[in-house]
Design an enzyme around this catalytic site. Structure first.
Site, PDB file in Angstrom:
ATOM      1  CB  SER A  28      -1.022  -0.038   1.175  1.00  0.00           C
ATOM      2  OG  SER A  28      -0.409  -0.015   2.252  1.00  0.00           O
ATOM      3  CG  HIS A  61      -3.044  -0.846  -2.956  1.00  0.00           C
ATOM      4  ND1 HIS A  61      -3.279   0.771  -3.421  1.00  0.00           N
ATOM      5  CD2 HIS A  61      -3.223  -1.561  -1.930  1.00  0.00           C
ATOM      6  CE1 HIS A  61      -3.449   0.726  -1.295  1.00  0.00           C
ATOM      7  NE2 HIS A  61      -3.466  -0.425  -0.866  1.00  0.00           N
ATOM      8  CD  GLU A  95      -2.654   3.057  -5.182  1.00  0.00           C
ATOM      9  OE1 GLU A  95      -2.877   4.718  -5.608  1.00  0.00           O
ATOM     10  OE2 GLU A  95      -2.837   3.156  -4.413  1.00  0.00           O
ATOM     11  CG  ASN A 138      -2.206   4.307   1.753  1.00  0.00           C
ATOM     12  OD1 ASN A 138      -3.579   4.142   2.407  1.00  0.00           O
ATOM     13  ND2 ASN A 138      -2.305   3.115   1.456  1.00  0.00           N
TER      14      ASN A 138
END
Length: 295
Positions: free
Chosen positions: A118, A139, A151, A189
């Site tokens: 992540s 991800h 992702e 993130n």
């Protein structure tokens, strides 16, 4: 792309294996701990049953998924014939580097090596291999069987054809792949974790309590879950690790983790996984208990 190996049988790895097997990929779930594999299979079966009860899948699809899925505690055996290997181990750079060295040595030369990280650099993991062009980030979001986004993260040397293959593979899973580049936190993130960290600062500074912070974001900003509840769901140790990656990667003090987050992780109050975080999962919000530590 027919055979997929998923390395790591935790919550993310089991969810990834679940969706691949459900979509008729020959799937091998690999973990060095047999008890972890046993728990993962119980979880996958339970989640397939949940999908069946909601009429999202049929009994035949459930049976087919389980038939497409196998487990092994031998990494070399598990990845030997895989076209795609997805690493889903703990969010730790050293651990992932060692795994990628092994994957590179033990897998067939044409295999694509993906990571479900992540936040950790795809480029740095690719540097541990002799096939940087075939290394990519994939991800998934938690819970994997439910969340649509994948992702896709290009490393510095990722080949465009590899990116295209991974996009197509995600679409076969009925996911929505969105491609980004390899910078700390990627997109998801880099935006989410500073918001969570700011929510923790808001609690730490006594601006509001847990319940108020979460409900303001839910009722006022239409978030399905408040940031503190979400932090508990992700795991406060994971949140701290990602903030560390952002802070180190950008060298900007705005990414420094809140002292309350640091202290809670040190105290092993990690959220749902430990039974206690910003919420006590038997008693409700703990806003007074948490904020008084810093008055």
């Amino acid at each position: 792309m027919n055979t997929v190996a998923v390395v790591g049988a935790g919550a993310m790895g089991s969810g990834i294996a679940h969706v691949f097997a459900l979509h008729k990929f020959t799937t091998v779930l690999v973990d060095i701990h047999q008890d972890q594999l046993d728990r993962a299979m119980q979880t996958i079966t339970k989640n397939l049953d949940r999908q069946l009860a909601k009429e999202l899948i049929t009994e035949e699809e459930k049976s087919a998924a389980l038939n497409h899925l196998s487990t092994t505690s031998s990494l070399s055996e598990g990845i030997a014939s895989a076209d795609l290997i997805i690493e889903a181990a703990t969010e730790n750079m050293h651990v992932k580097q060692e795994i990628f060295q092994t994957l590179d040595q033990a897998s067939k030369p044409e295999a694509i090596l993906a990571t479900n990280t992540s936040s950790i650099s795809i480029t740095a993991l690719a540097a541990e291999t002799k096939r940087s062009a075939q290394v990519i980030g994939m991800h998934f979001m938690n819970p994997v069987p439910v969340m649509k986004l994948v992702e896709i993260i290009n490393g510095y040397a990722t080949d465009a054809e590899v990116t295209s293959i991974i996009q197509q593979t995600a679409e076969q899973l009925q996911k929505i792949p969105l491609v980004v580049n390899d910078y700390p936190g990627f997109v998801s993130n880099r935006i989410l974790m500073p918001m969570i960290n700011e929510a923790i600062y808001t609690l730490y500074e006594g601006v509001a309590g847990v319940n108020e912070i979460d409900q303001i974001m839910q009722l006022g900003m239409a978030h399905p879950m408040g940031p503190l509840r979400l932090a508990d769901f992700i795991g406060l140790d994971v949140c701290l690790s990602i903030m560390g990656v952002l802070h180190q990667g950008f060298g900007n003090p705005k990414y420094a983790p809140c002292p309350l987050l640091v202290n809670m992780v040190a105290a092993q109050k990690l959220g749902i996984k430990s039974g206690e975080g910003f919420y006590d999962y038997q008693e409700g919000p703990k806003s007074q208990k948490v904020s008084r530590q810093f008055e």
